[in-house]
Design a protein around this motif. Structure first.
Motif, short mmCIF file in Angstrom:
data_model
loop_
_atom_site.label_atom_id
_atom_site.label_comp_id
_atom_site.label_asym_id
_atom_site.label_seq_id
_atom_site.Cartn_x
_atom_site.Cartn_y
_atom_site.Cartn_z
N LYS A 82 31.64 53.74 -8.06
CA LYS A 82 32.64 54.78 -7.61
C LYS A 82 31.89 56.28 -7.40
N PHE A 83 30.96 56.46 -8.34
CA PHE A 83 30.28 57.67 -8.31
C PHE A 83 29.47 57.81 -7.00
N TYR A 84 28.47 56.79 -7.00
CA TYR A 84 27.47 56.90 -6.21
C TYR A 84 27.90 56.67 -4.84
N ASN A 85 28.60 55.77 -4.35
CA ASN A 85 28.99 55.30 -3.09
C ASN A 85 30.43 56.11 -2.60
N ASP A 86 31.19 56.45 -3.57
CA ASP A 86 32.61 57.02 -3.06
C ASP A 86 32.43 58.67 -3.09
N TYR A 87 32.00 59.10 -4.03
CA TYR A 87 31.96 60.64 -4.35
C TYR A 87 30.67 61.34 -4.20
N LEU A 88 29.56 60.89 -4.72
CA LEU A 88 28.43 61.66 -4.64
C LEU A 88 27.61 61.93 -3.35
N PRO A 89 27.77 60.98 -2.43
CA PRO A 89 27.63 61.97 -0.78
C PRO A 89 28.55 63.01 -0.58
#
Length: 235
Positions: A82-89
């Motif tokens: 969730k965090f690295y793929n969906d939001y962090l970018p």
């Protein structure tokens, strides 16, 4: 004739300055009344940790919709997905400006600079105060930490409701709190970290389905004592 012209010009300037001052005053940020038991607006003076070392000054992003019905799904792999793929970018590891907007998918969300009145940060109250979605959401929190010297062997102590991941000085993960959990002081403590001399950036993401949302953060020195000789900024 010349004096009359200069007088009129002076009057125009005064009227312009008065108008600009009025508009500026009107644009001055005012905290929603519902938020005042939990938050205040930051002053120009840097914030310092509480007596127990907890960090109270943060830039908070309005909650991102993350429809989940249960917190039991918050495994390590789920959180990283969730965090690295969906939001962090999209929500980059940086210090945003107060009032700036962030586009996350179809949502346009706003950053808010706030000081918590408590040792913990009441994310649920933040959401409800600004009339935003409060369940099934992801919150992002960012602060800048100014250290007078390099501090080695420090640990980041976190408590969150629900799951969260925290990063210090870039994309390297400092600590993760997975699973369905309530906020407890120092619930999870990171491996040894270094606060560099000067400015450091701490970023956290908290995800929660049903129930309340909040977090508390402090740094501990090599002896386990709270670190207080740091300053917090959101500028």
């Amino acid at each position: 004739m010349k004096k009359s012209y200069m007088r009129r010009w002076a009057i125009c300037i005064c009227a312009f300055v008065l108008t600009v001052s009025t508009v500026t005053a009107q644009k001055k940020k005012v905290l929603p009344e519902a938020a005042t038991p939990y938050f205040t607006l930051p002053t120009a003076t840097p914030s310092v940790p509480t007596e127990d070392g907890f960090l109270q000054r943060w830039m908070l992003l309005e909650p991102i919709s993350a429809p989940v019905r249960t917190n039991t799904v918050f495994t390590d792999s789920y959180l990283r997905e969730k965090f690295y793929n969906d939001y962090l970018p999209t929500v980059m590891l940086r210090l945003p400006k107060d009032g700036s907007t962030q586009q996350v998918g179809k949502e346009t969300l706003r950053w808010h600079a706030l000081d918590s009145k408590l040792f913990n940060v009441k994310l649920f109250r933040f959401a409800t105060s600004f009339e935003k979605q409060k369940y099934g959401v992801v919150f992002w929190a960012v602060t800048a930490i100014d250290s007078p010297e390099e501090m080695t062997d420090v640990r980041l102590a976190i408590g969150s409701n629900g799951a969260s991941i925290w990063w210090l000085n870039g994309g390297k993960e400092a600590v993760m709190l997975s699973g369905d959990r309530r906020m407890v002081r120092d619930d999870v403590v990171s491996p040894k970290l270094t606060l560099k001399k000067g400015r450091n950036y701490l970023v956290g993401a908290v995800i929660n389905g049903p129930g309340m949302s909040d977090f508390c953060v402090r740094f501990l020195d090599a002896q386990g004592n709270p670190i207080r000789n740091i300053k917090l900024n959101v500028k």
